[in-house]
Design an enzyme around this catalytic site. Structure first.
Site, short mmCIF file in Angstrom:
data_model
loop_
_atom_site.label_atom_id
_atom_site.label_comp_id
_atom_site.label_asym_id
_atom_site.label_seq_id
_atom_site.Cartn_x
_atom_site.Cartn_y
_atom_site.Cartn_z
N GLU A 192 -2.15 -7.19 7.55
CA GLU A 192 -0.82 -7.08 8.14
C GLU A 192 -0.71 -7.94 9.39
O GLU A 192 -1.71 -8.30 10.02
CB GLU A 192 -0.52 -5.61 8.46
N HIS A 205 0.83 -1.21 0.00
CA HIS A 205 0.00 0.00 0.00
C HIS A 205 0.86 1.26 0.00
O HIS A 205 2.05 1.24 0.36
CB HIS A 205 -0.92 0.00 1.22
N GLY A 206 0.25 2.38 -0.35
CA GLY A 206 0.93 3.66 -0.31
C GLY A 206 1.22 4.11 1.11
O GLY A 206 0.76 3.51 2.10
#
Length: 198
Positions: A82, A7-8
């Site tokens: 995560e 992800h960013g």
């Protein structure tokens, strides 16, 4: 091909925090990175985009899919979430005691209080990877996820143990490519690619 994307960026990433199940949004730079990921995946034959359920993953997946132009379907798969850092979530890396780091690095079955071990994460990510093999032989699947699942996916591709996670660094909005041949055997084709970010 399985194209695994981190992800960013978020403000927590900039702040050097352990970021597990806490769910901050992308920061302004992260939003721009997510948009640029579409160009990194241009030219692929994307069957679908799979994402972690966390907001930073979903926002990145949506921007990436829009950038592809063909708007492939987006599917949430909880196995790509995560690592659960438990009581350590959102703690500055520098504040993690040295003894904790030493224990963690020495034993992949150790988990932070209330959290998850690297071994447990490895089991769920390997299963998620295996479930993508049949499709990835024919078409490309993009997975938007986080640092620890990317490391576990690389370990799966290389056929090595979960302890290899400590020898990798994964940047925000990076791209890792895992090829899959006809018999289902994976191979690492590219790791932590940032060329699309300029």
């Amino acid at each position: 091909m399985i194209v695994v994307v981190r992800h960013g960026r978020t403000a927590a990433n900039v702040g050097g925090l352990l970021l597990g199940r806490a769910d901050p949004p992308l920061d302004d730079e992260g939003v721009g990175q997510a948009r640029r990921l579409g160009s990194a995946c241009a030219g692929l034959d994307v069957a679908r985009v799979v994402t972690s359920p966390l907001a930073r993953g979903r926002a990145t997946a949506e921007a990436l899919a829009r950038g592809l132009g063909s708007a492939p379907p987006i599917e949430v798969d909880d196995r790509w979430i995560e690592l659960d850092y438990g009581e350590l979530d959102e703690l500055p890396l520098a504040d993690v005691p040295a003894a904790t780091w030493a224990t963690w690095r020495a034993d992949v079955t150790w988990a932070p209080p209330g959290g998850e071990s690297l071994a447990a994460l490895g089991v769920r990510v390997r299963a998620a990877c295996t479930d993508l093999v049949a499709e990835a032989v024919r078409r490309d699947v993009v997975v938007v996820t986080h640092v620890s699942p990317i490391k576990a996916a690389v370990a799966w591709a290389l056929g090595v143990g979960d302890d290899v996670a400590w020898r990798m660094w994964v940047a925000p909005a990076s791209v890792t490519r895992i090829g899959v041949v006809d018999d289902g055997t994976p191979s690492l084709r590219g790791f932590n690619d940032l060329a699309h970010l300029g």
